[in-house]
Design a protein around this motif. Structure first.
Motif, mmCIF file in Angstrom:
data_model
loop_
_atom_site.group_PDB
_atom_site.id
_atom_site.type_symbol
_atom_site.label_atom_id
_atom_site.label_comp_id
_atom_site.label_asym_id
_atom_site.label_seq_id
_atom_site.Cartn_x
_atom_site.Cartn_y
_atom_site.Cartn_z
ATOM 1 N N HIS A 131 7.559 -31.673 24.494
ATOM 2 C CA HIS A 131 6.873 -30.597 23.771
ATOM 3 C C HIS A 131 6.957 -29.276 24.529
ATOM 4 O O HIS A 131 6.430 -29.156 25.634
ATOM 5 N N HIS A 133 7.477 -24.665 23.915
ATOM 6 C CA HIS A 133 7.710 -23.457 23.104
ATOM 7 C C HIS A 133 8.562 -22.604 24.043
ATOM 8 O O HIS A 133 8.042 -21.744 24.746
ATOM 9 N N HIS A 317 0.005 -33.506 21.710
ATOM 10 C CA HIS A 317 -1.392 -33.543 22.179
ATOM 11 C C HIS A 317 -2.153 -34.815 21.803
ATOM 12 O O HIS A 317 -2.303 -35.696 22.618
ATOM 13 N N ASP A 368 4.404 -28.582 27.247
ATOM 14 C CA ASP A 368 3.898 -27.510 26.395
ATOM 15 C C ASP A 368 4.580 -26.206 26.840
ATOM 16 O O ASP A 368 5.428 -26.211 27.733
HETATM 17 ZN ZN LIG Z 1 2.267 -26.618 21.841
#
Ligand SMILES: [Zn+2]
Length: 505
Positions: A131, A133, A317, A368
């Motif tokens: 995961h 970005h 998550h 993340d």
């Molecule tokens: Zn995220």
């Protein structure tokens, strides 16, 4: 030589079905499988040796040609039996692993154009960051020490509104790719804007990605309406489907930022195209409370009720699921990605990962975005996952070093629904390999390889990275990215971001 997927009489799908076992394969079923695998190995070998059109195949005393052989070292296969091979070797042809075993045996059977010496080192399957970005590397350290809502609404969304463009995304992606390759990550799962540009940069750098274009119910940098976003995704998915490195995906941000009819449209799009769905679910307690108030159901219950969840969904998550909701995720084969450092930093809570594992869910591990971590380092993430759950449960036996390593490799592949292709060093799988140096003080001595990998190895110990059979970093030198240009452009963007936020920053 010939491509593995064009071997005479052997279709690649047949190869995959033959060679690749799911980790829950039991011993009884694997015996006939092993015999069949041996038979197929000989068939492959014979086919390779007898191919007269190959310039290389018969050149050296009946040995089969390969593109690359990694020789020596300790191979941590992460196959079903979790075999660790001392002084092993791996042969690679056309991006796939064609042989793995003891060095002497592989060297007798294969020769190659390129040989990488892994003697005294550790060879592992490439790490899988479940995961990210990725362009948010350019916001690294912009705003820290806040809860998710304040962090998102006061800092991240405004900074994105003022700065994110296709060029920004490209620069941030290159920075993230360089950081990930350096740390031995070979596959990542992303959600951002201008994902087509992210896919382009990722493919150019030779990195593997499940890359989701964001769908969210407010105007964002690349698309101003839901209709625009869906039209973008349509084109984007069509362009990249079938690419060896890129799996294009659709990424509805979260059940609280995307309306029910839009979520249903996303699911219909995924059903029609086969594209995976990347999303955030149940990240904070507030999200669950708000969902109960607004929809009369907690997020996972709600998503099941509207028919959104299935085996193509990858949920980041999942910090606050009920026991019944875990059962839903298991039954519908949803992939779950645990992000311990981000959840700790935003004080979102601790996901019930030991329970997810004992229940048999598909669980991987992710960093993340770099704005909430603040790096893309899977070594830290493994170490944190193992330790966080020990202190949280008061039980030092939960999430062993081996389990933490599984989360970043074979289990991570399961969470992305890619375990037939990646996550372990096995015949037929994509050749995503990482060679770890063992020269630094923190690596000496070695008693247990999983302990060493999870608790002692650092990103700087990663020496060489191979993705899809291509060497993208050799002896710490990036071969597909320009290090100084990446650093320079990130520094320029830092100045622009600061200026855009006004004099208070
Ligand atoms: Zn995220």
């Amino acid at each position: 030589m010939f491509p593995v997927d064009r071997m005479p009489g052997l279709e690649v799908d047949a190869l995959r079905t033959c060679f690749l076992r799911s980790p829950d394969f039991d011993d009884e079923r694997s015996k006939p499988f092993d015999m069949f695998k041996t038979f197929i190995s000989f068939a492959v070998l014979f086919a390779m040796m007898s191919n007269t059109s190959s310039p290389t195949a018969s050149a050296q005393s009946g040995k089969a040609g390969a593109d690359l052989i990694v020789v020596g070292g300790t191979i941590v296969t992460m196959n079903n039996a979790r075999d660790v091979i001392e002084n092993g070797a791996i042969a690679v042809a056309h991006g796939r692993i064609v042989a793995v075993g003891p060095r002497g045996e592989i060297e007798k059977r294969y020769f190659a154009r390129e040989t990488l010496d892994a003697g005294g080192r550790i060879v592992i399957p490439g790490l899988i960051n479940g995961h990210t970005h990725i362009p948010m590397t350019l916001f690294r350290g912009l705003a820290d020490d806040l809860d998710l809502q304040e962090w998102l609404t006061k800092y991240i969304f405004p900074a994105e509104a003022k700065n994110v463009s296709e060029e920004f995304v490209r620069a941030g992606t290159r920075l993230g790719l360089a950081e990930m390759i350096r740390g031995g990550t070979t596959t990542y799962c992303d959600m951002y804007y201008f994902e087509d540009a992210i896919a382009d940069e990722t493919a150019k750098a030779g990195v593997r990605g499940v890359l989701g274009e964001t769908v969210i119910d407010f105007p964002v940098a690349d698309n101003k309406t839901n209709a625009e976003a869906m039209a973008y995704v349509e084109k984007y998915v069509k362009r990249w489907q079938g690419n060896e490195l890129i799996t294009p995906a659709i990424a509805p941000h979260a059940p609280y930022t995307v309306a029910e009819d839009h979520l249903k449209a996303v699911r219909a799009f995924s059903d029609r195209t086969g594209a995976p769905i990347v999303t955030h679910i149940s990240e904070t307690k507030k999200e669950v409370d708000d969902s109960l108030k607004a929809k009369g159901a907690s997020p996972i219950d709600y998503l099941e009720r509207i028919g959104f969840l299935n085996e193509r969904v990858i949920a980041a998550h999942v910090v606050w699921p009920s026991t019944a909701e875990l059962e839903i995720l298991k039954r519908l084969k949803v992939g779950v990605v645990h992000n311990p450092q981000s959840n700790m930093k935003l004080a979102s809570g601790v996901a019930p990962v030991p329970k997810m594992l004992s229940e048999g869910l598909r669980v991987g591990l992710g960093t993340d975005g770099a704005a909430s971590n603040n790096d893309l380092n899977m070594w830290e993430e493994m170490d944190t996952a193992a330790k966080l759950h020990k202190v949280f449960t008061g039980d030092p036996k939960v999430i062993s070093a081996r389990e933490a390593f599984e989360l970043a490799t074979i289990r991570g592949a399961q969470a992305l629904h890619l375990d037939r292709e990646i996550g372990s060093i096995e015949i037929g799988k994509r050749a995503d390999l990482v060679i770890i140096d063992r020269e630094d003080f923190n690596q000496i001595p070695l008693y247990n390889v999983y302990s060493d990998l999870v608790y002692a190895t650092k990103a700087w110990d990663v020496l060489t990275v191979i993705i899809n059979g291509r060497t993208v970093m050799r002896d710490r030198k990036l071969l597909t990215l320009d290090e100084s240009a990446i650093k320079e452009s990130a520094r320029v963007y830092r100045e622009r971001v600061m200026k855009s936020l006004g004099p208070q920053k």
